[in-house]
Write a protein that holds these residues in place. Structure first.
Motif, mmCIF file in Angstrom:
data_model
loop_
_atom_site.group_PDB
_atom_site.id
_atom_site.type_symbol
_atom_site.label_atom_id
_atom_site.label_comp_id
_atom_site.label_asym_id
_atom_site.label_seq_id
_atom_site.Cartn_x
_atom_site.Cartn_y
_atom_site.Cartn_z
ATOM 1 N N TYR A 12 4.197 5.521 8.472
ATOM 2 C CA TYR A 12 2.990 5.964 7.679
ATOM 3 C C TYR A 12 2.194 6.986 8.027
ATOM 4 O O TYR A 12 1.752 8.056 7.292
ATOM 5 C CB TYR A 12 2.178 4.679 7.181
ATOM 6 C CG TYR A 12 1.270 4.761 6.074
ATOM 7 C CD1 TYR A 12 1.736 5.535 4.983
ATOM 8 C CD2 TYR A 12 0.282 3.827 5.916
ATOM 9 C CE1 TYR A 12 0.818 5.572 3.733
ATOM 10 C CE2 TYR A 12 -0.476 3.706 4.714
ATOM 11 C CZ TYR A 12 -0.223 4.823 3.650
ATOM 12 O OH TYR A 12 -1.109 4.596 2.635
ATOM 13 N N ILE A 45 -6.613 -0.673 -14.292
ATOM 14 C CA ILE A 45 -5.430 -0.919 -13.436
ATOM 15 C C ILE A 45 -4.779 -2.306 -13.939
ATOM 16 O O ILE A 45 -3.652 -2.741 -13.244
ATOM 17 C CB ILE A 45 -5.883 -1.377 -11.966
ATOM 18 C CG1 ILE A 45 -6.833 -2.611 -11.873
ATOM 19 C CG2 ILE A 45 -6.599 -0.070 -11.549
ATOM 20 C CD1 ILE A 45 -7.245 -2.766 -10.256
ATOM 21 N N ALA A 71 -8.067 12.202 -2.906
ATOM 22 C CA ALA A 71 -6.899 11.753 -1.990
ATOM 23 C C ALA A 71 -6.917 12.134 -0.725
ATOM 24 O O ALA A 71 -6.580 11.402 -0.006
ATOM 25 C CB ALA A 71 -5.584 12.429 -2.828
ATOM 26 N N LEU A 73 -6.206 8.145 6.967
ATOM 27 C CA LEU A 73 -4.722 7.453 7.168
ATOM 28 C C LEU A 73 -3.701 8.060 8.186
ATOM 29 O O LEU A 73 -2.717 7.364 8.735
ATOM 30 C CB LEU A 73 -4.017 7.374 5.859
ATOM 31 C CG LEU A 73 -4.973 6.412 4.959
ATOM 32 C CD1 LEU A 73 -4.102 6.117 3.648
ATOM 33 C CD2 LEU A 73 -4.606 4.770 5.306
ATOM 34 N N VAL A 133 -9.345 15.217 -7.975
ATOM 35 C CA VAL A 133 -8.247 14.107 -7.650
ATOM 36 C C VAL A 133 -7.755 14.424 -6.290
ATOM 37 O O VAL A 133 -7.408 13.583 -5.332
ATOM 38 C CB VAL A 133 -7.135 14.098 -8.541
ATOM 39 C CG1 VAL A 133 -6.037 13.137 -8.384
ATOM 40 C CG2 VAL A 133 -7.858 13.807 -10.203
ATOM 41 N N GLN A 144 0.826 -1.336 -0.009
ATOM 42 C CA GLN A 144 -0.003 0.045 0.133
ATOM 43 C C GLN A 144 0.775 1.439 0.116
ATOM 44 O O GLN A 144 0.636 2.279 -0.685
ATOM 45 C CB GLN A 144 -0.840 0.020 1.118
ATOM 46 C CG GLN A 144 -1.839 1.290 1.086
ATOM 47 C CD GLN A 144 -3.012 1.034 2.205
ATOM 48 O OE1 GLN A 144 -3.787 0.124 2.318
ATOM 49 N NE2 GLN A 144 -3.215 2.183 2.719
ATOM 50 N N LYS A 187 -6.182 0.272 6.900
ATOM 51 C CA LYS A 187 -7.147 1.161 6.483
ATOM 52 C C LYS A 187 -8.193 1.376 7.521
ATOM 53 O O LYS A 187 -8.340 0.437 8.272
ATOM 54 C CB LYS A 187 -7.952 0.382 5.441
ATOM 55 C CG LYS A 187 -7.370 0.327 3.936
ATOM 56 C CD LYS A 187 -7.870 -0.605 3.150
ATOM 57 C CE LYS A 187 -9.131 0.017 2.174
ATOM 58 N NZ LYS A 187 -9.393 -0.655 0.993
ATOM 59 N N SER A 239 -13.464 -5.746 -2.776
ATOM 60 C CA SER A 239 -12.217 -5.422 -2.260
ATOM 61 C C SER A 239 -11.460 -6.558 -1.345
ATOM 62 O O SER A 239 -11.926 -6.931 -0.442
ATOM 63 C CB SER A 239 -12.439 -4.171 -1.348
ATOM 64 O OG SER A 239 -11.063 -4.082 -0.660
ATOM 65 N N SER A 291 2.229 6.614 -7.078
ATOM 66 C CA SER A 291 0.911 7.325 -7.449
ATOM 67 C C SER A 291 1.332 8.800 -7.312
ATOM 68 O O SER A 291 1.180 9.469 -8.117
ATOM 69 C CB SER A 291 0.034 7.172 -6.358
ATOM 70 O OG SER A 291 -0.554 5.738 -6.383
ATOM 71 N N GLU A 292 2.216 9.224 -6.094
ATOM 72 C CA GLU A 292 2.413 10.377 -5.996
ATOM 73 C C GLU A 292 3.516 10.834 -7.278
ATOM 74 O O GLU A 292 3.369 11.869 -7.630
ATOM 75 C CB GLU A 292 3.290 10.912 -4.911
ATOM 76 C CG GLU A 292 2.356 10.660 -3.406
ATOM 77 C CD GLU A 292 1.452 11.582 -3.204
ATOM 78 O OE1 GLU A 292 1.540 12.535 -3.803
ATOM 79 O OE2 GLU A 292 0.590 11.085 -2.208
ATOM 80 N N SER A 325 -5.102 4.594 -10.543
ATOM 81 C CA SER A 325 -5.856 4.455 -11.758
ATOM 82 C C SER A 325 -5.817 6.026 -12.418
ATOM 83 O O SER A 325 -5.955 6.153 -13.594
ATOM 84 C CB SER A 325 -7.202 3.939 -11.455
ATOM 85 O OG SER A 325 -7.997 4.346 -10.494
ATOM 86 N N GLN A 365 2.674 1.645 -3.302
ATOM 87 C CA GLN A 365 1.597 1.973 -4.404
ATOM 88 C C GLN A 365 1.512 3.485 -4.291
ATOM 89 O O GLN A 365 1.169 4.130 -5.308
ATOM 90 C CB GLN A 365 0.612 1.062 -4.685
ATOM 91 C CG GLN A 365 1.239 -0.505 -4.859
ATOM 92 C CD GLN A 365 0.036 -1.345 -5.370
ATOM 93 O OE1 GLN A 365 0.283 -2.169 -6.253
ATOM 94 N NE2 GLN A 365 -1.071 -1.396 -4.975
ATOM 95 N N HIS A 366 1.248 3.710 -3.245
ATOM 96 C CA HIS A 366 1.026 5.338 -2.661
ATOM 97 C C HIS A 366 2.049 6.061 -3.270
ATOM 98 O O HIS A 366 1.888 7.003 -3.999
ATOM 99 C CB HIS A 366 0.789 5.323 -1.219
ATOM 100 C CG HIS A 366 -0.098 6.607 -0.952
ATOM 101 N ND1 HIS A 366 -0.835 6.683 0.473
ATOM 102 C CD2 HIS A 366 -0.273 7.862 -1.508
ATOM 103 C CE1 HIS A 366 -1.063 8.086 0.377
ATOM 104 N NE2 HIS A 366 -0.819 8.679 -0.638
ATOM 105 N N GLU A 414 0.262 16.877 -14.607
ATOM 106 C CA GLU A 414 0.295 18.126 -14.278
ATOM 107 C C GLU A 414 1.542 18.945 -14.652
ATOM 108 O O GLU A 414 1.701 20.031 -15.129
ATOM 109 C CB GLU A 414 -0.023 18.690 -12.525
ATOM 110 C CG GLU A 414 -1.082 18.185 -12.230
ATOM 111 C CD GLU A 414 -1.448 18.302 -10.611
ATOM 112 O OE1 GLU A 414 -2.044 19.101 -10.173
ATOM 113 O OE2 GLU A 414 -1.007 17.442 -10.045
ATOM 114 N N ASN A 430 -13.793 1.223 1.235
ATOM 115 C CA ASN A 430 -13.694 2.005 -0.230
ATOM 116 C C ASN A 430 -15.169 2.803 -0.314
ATOM 117 O O ASN A 430 -15.177 3.976 -0.760
ATOM 118 C CB ASN A 430 -13.411 1.225 -1.521
ATOM 119 C CG ASN A 430 -12.058 0.128 -1.160
ATOM 120 O OD1 ASN A 430 -11.128 0.656 -0.342
ATOM 121 N ND2 ASN A 430 -11.886 -0.569 -1.994
ATOM 122 N N MET A 457 -13.591 6.213 -8.854
ATOM 123 C CA MET A 457 -12.643 4.916 -8.934
ATOM 124 C C MET A 457 -11.563 5.131 -8.019
ATOM 125 O O MET A 457 -10.858 3.996 -7.905
ATOM 126 C CB MET A 457 -12.147 4.601 -10.294
ATOM 127 C CG MET A 457 -13.366 4.474 -11.349
ATOM 128 S SD MET A 457 -12.691 4.235 -12.881
ATOM 129 C CE MET A 457 -14.172 4.221 -14.240
#
Ligand code: BYC
Length: 329
Positions: free
Chosen positions: A163, A287, A148, A155, A144, A53, A233, A221, A60-61, A125, A56-57, A68, A237, A212
């Protein structure tokens, strides 16, 4: 190591009777709201779920900088350009905190990046959709980054110390990002007819992909149940998606735009909006690597990594020389 270990994860939630003594003591700490720190004992699956997690986070960043970054040279004013540069730079910082948090679990940043480049690790995604015009910068910031934050505020209370601490800083910056996006949308939506039409078009294209971002419906999930038991978590979701819709509909109305989902309706009973689900086949396809920009995004990341090799080599050579000098003194 990451790839081998991940295959063993996802075995379902154990009952207390099925847990070892260590696992029971660990679960008790989680239930008591204690933070787990890097050197504490933890079940392998807890470590793996976090590596996946957080990794992948982080990806994503970093990938999130691309849609952008594409608009920095074409921002309409110097002020908008400076703000956008600052935002894109923040995303690099978020990636850095998150890769560092993942490293405390025993996986190196190089290994995570290799997994990303080989297509074995995912990133959000949303970044596989193109940004076609300036008002998309507004929609990305507003929707977006808004989605987030909705996911990242809880979190901050996640059970893994590094984290949760990374999330505190990320959330502060994300709220600035969300406001800059809304400010662009407001300017466009109250501008000329053509500008308002651009704002509407951006909202139309980003609405369902934003929904999504929270992941598949709870029923599909695979990780939620165990991740919630471990407080990796905090919400499901669907819970977060509902909160996002409830927050965003009044913002759409304030902008004087129309929600692309014509079925959206306030439901008194649940004290929230009823809304249409996105096309989940499209999500699973994205994905899997088949979204509009997956290949382009990954190619850009691989190129940046390869182009940066001389910088990494230079830094390592310098560190080696310095260490040799210190040793010779
Ligand atoms: N995109 O069992 P589930 C940002 C995958 S962007 C891609 O529900 P989980 C930013 C999932 O990984 C946001 N993949 O999984 C904003 C799993 O596959 P694997 C980044 C997705 O992990 C602006 C499978 O589907 N935020 O911050 O319990 C600029 C089954 O799903 C997605 C985070 O990463 C998706 N949308 O829940 C720059 C927040 N959704 O891994 C940057 C932290 C699901 O088994 N992450 N999948 O192969 C999370 O909270 C959770 O990981 C998720 C998914 C809610 C995303």
């Amino acid at each position: 190591m990451y790839a081998q270990m991940v295959k063993t994860s996802g075995n379902g939630v154990k009952t207390r009777d099925e847990m070892s003594d260590n696992e029971r003591a660990f679960q008790d700490r989680i239930d008591a709201g204690e933070k787990i720190e890097p050197k504490d004992w933890m079940p392998d699956d807890y470590r793996l779920t976090l590596m996946r997690q957080i990794g992948q986070h982080a990806h994503s960043e970093i990938v999130g900088q691309l849609p952008e970054g594409n608009w920095i040279t074409r921002a309409p004013t110097l002020e908008r350009k400076a703000i956008l540069i600052a935002k894109v730079q923040d995303e690099a910082g978020h990636g850095l905190y998150l890769y560092c948090a993942a490293e405390t679990l025993g996986v190196s940043r190089d290994e995570l990046i290799e997994e990303l480049h080989a297509g074995r690790m995912k990133y959000s995604s949303i970044f596989n959709y193109p940004t076609l015009n300036w008002s998309d910068m507004g929609a990305v910031g507003w929707l977006v980054d808004g989605a987030a934050i909705m996911n990242q505020v809880p979190l901050q209370r996640t059970s893994y110390g590094p984290y949760s601490r990374a999330m505190v800083r990320v959330c502060k910056e994300e709220s600035f990002h969300q406001r800059q996006g809304y400010s662009i949308m407001l300017k466009m939506a109250t501008g000329t007819g053509a500008q308002k039409a651009m704002a509407q078009d951006s909202l139309n294209r980003f609405w369902y992909p934003s929904l999504m971002m929270f992941g598949p419906p709870d029923a599909d999930s695979v990780h939620s149940e165990q991740s919630m038991a471990w407080k990796i978590k905090i919400n499901t979701n669907d819970e977060l998606r509902q909160k996002f819709v409830d927050q965003t509909i009044p913002q759409i109305e304030y902008l004087g735009l129309e929600c692309p989902d014509k079925t959206v309706k306030w439901n008194d009973e649940k004290s929230g909006y009823d809304y249409a689900q996105p096309d989940w086949n499209e999500f699973f396809n994205v994905i899997k690597g088949n979204g509009p920009c997956n290949k382009e995004r990954l190619a850009a990341r691989v190129k940046a990594w390869e182009d940066g090799e001389w910088v990494r080599d230079g830094l390592l050579a310098h560190a080696k020389k310095k260490a040799a000098r210190v040793a010779a003194e």
